[in-house]
Design an enzyme around this catalytic site. Sequence first.
Site, short mmCIF file in Angstrom:
data_model
loop_
_atom_site.label_atom_id
_atom_site.label_comp_id
_atom_site.label_asym_id
_atom_site.label_seq_id
_atom_site.Cartn_x
_atom_site.Cartn_y
_atom_site.Cartn_z
N HIS A 69 0.84 -1.21 0.00
CA HIS A 69 0.00 0.00 0.00
C HIS A 69 0.88 1.26 0.00
O HIS A 69 0.59 2.23 -0.71
CB HIS A 69 -0.88 0.05 1.26
CG HIS A 69 -1.90 -1.04 1.38
ND1 HIS A 69 -2.03 -1.83 2.49
CD2 HIS A 69 -2.86 -1.48 0.52
CE1 HIS A 69 -3.02 -2.69 2.35
NE2 HIS A 69 -3.55 -2.51 1.15
N LYS A 72 -15.35 -7.02 7.55
CA LYS A 72 -15.91 -7.93 8.54
C LYS A 72 -14.81 -8.46 9.45
O LYS A 72 -13.75 -8.83 8.97
CB LYS A 72 -16.59 -9.11 7.85
CG LYS A 72 -17.88 -8.71 7.17
CD LYS A 72 -18.46 -9.89 6.37
CE LYS A 72 -19.35 -9.36 5.27
NZ LYS A 72 -19.20 -10.06 4.01
N ARG A 75 -2.48 -6.41 -8.22
CA ARG A 75 -1.46 -7.46 -8.01
C ARG A 75 -1.54 -8.53 -9.07
O ARG A 75 -0.57 -9.19 -9.36
CB ARG A 75 -1.64 -8.07 -6.61
CG ARG A 75 -1.17 -7.17 -5.50
CD ARG A 75 -1.75 -7.55 -4.18
NE ARG A 75 -3.18 -7.29 -4.17
CZ ARG A 75 -3.92 -7.28 -3.06
NH1 ARG A 75 -3.36 -7.56 -1.90
NH2 ARG A 75 -5.20 -7.02 -3.12
N SER A 100 -2.99 -7.59 3.00
CA SER A 100 -3.26 -7.44 4.43
C SER A 100 -3.71 -8.78 5.01
O SER A 100 -3.33 -9.14 6.13
CB SER A 100 -4.35 -6.40 4.67
OG SER A 100 -3.93 -5.15 4.21
P1 ADP Z 1 -6.01 -5.72 0.75
O1 ADP Z 1 -6.46 -6.07 -0.65
O2 ADP Z 1 -4.54 -5.97 1.00
O3 ADP Z 1 -6.89 -6.21 1.86
P2 ADP Z 1 -7.22 -3.10 0.69
O4 ADP Z 1 -8.61 -3.60 0.65
O5 ADP Z 1 -6.91 -2.11 1.76
O6 ADP Z 1 -6.08 -4.18 0.86
O7 ADP Z 1 -6.82 -2.59 -0.76
C1 ADP Z 1 -6.68 -1.26 -1.15
C2 ADP Z 1 -6.05 -1.22 -2.52
O8 ADP Z 1 -4.69 -1.61 -2.43
C3 ADP Z 1 -6.64 -2.12 -3.60
O9 ADP Z 1 -6.60 -1.41 -4.82
C4 ADP Z 1 -5.69 -3.30 -3.64
O10 ADP Z 1 -5.72 -3.95 -4.90
C5 ADP Z 1 -4.38 -2.57 -3.42
N1 ADP Z 1 -3.29 -3.38 -2.88
C6 ADP Z 1 -3.32 -4.15 -1.78
N2 ADP Z 1 -2.12 -4.73 -1.58
C7 ADP Z 1 -1.30 -4.33 -2.61
C8 ADP Z 1 0.04 -4.61 -2.99
N3 ADP Z 1 0.80 -5.46 -2.30
N4 ADP Z 1 0.55 -3.99 -4.08
C9 ADP Z 1 -0.24 -3.17 -4.81
N5 ADP Z 1 -1.52 -2.88 -4.52
C10 ADP Z 1 -2.05 -3.45 -3.44
#
Ligand code: ADP
Length: 161
Positions: free
Chosen positions: A19, A43, A92, A130
């Site tokens: 992120h 959730k 990803r 995450s």
């Molecule tokens: P996650 O998918 O890790 O639970 P979020 O819901 O907070 O995280 O995702 C927020 C944004 O960050 C989304 O666009 C997701 O595709 C992107 N994202 C999450 N992890 C990565 C990563 N390792 N590299 C690039 N983008 C990421």
Amino acid sequence: MTDIPAVYAGSFDPVTNGHMDVARRARDVFGSVVVLLIGNGCKRPLFDEAERLALLQEAFKGERGIRVEHAQGLLTDYLKANNLRVLVRGLRGAPDLEHELLNAHYNKLFYSQAETVFLPARAEYGFLSSSAVREAVRYGADVSPLVPACVARALKAKLSD
Ligand code: ADP
């Protein structure tokens, strides 16, 4: 570089180095970025909203052009209320693309001025999520190379609770 601030929204439970990388690269393209914690839809989170917000604020503390905000409800309502229109999403792989295209279509439907821009994950973070961090921590793995230092400390503290 443009002067249109971009919005990078997520649940960030917790924020990872993947992120952080997307937010910084978006800042380098758009000039500034709002990292937006969207409170709904998560959730059984590991960290509650207040904890996730505090971790985001600490992780991005002092970062030029990056501001952390918090909102509830529809992302497009936040965009309209704040006169913003560019959304950045990280990709990803194919599963992200499928999911993110759907989000982009809905956001456009709800707010015709919204535009979504995708940034491919950096190769070393292409596997990082995450949920993988949460899972690894539950089994006692050291995730400090994958998350900001404040998150690594918070995860240790959570485990010892
Ligand atoms: P996650 O998918 O890790 O639970 P979020 O819901 O907070 O995280 O995702 C927020 C944004 O960050 C989304 O666009 C997701 O595709 C992107 N994202 C999450 N992890 C990565 C990563 N390792 N590299 C690039 N983008 C990421």
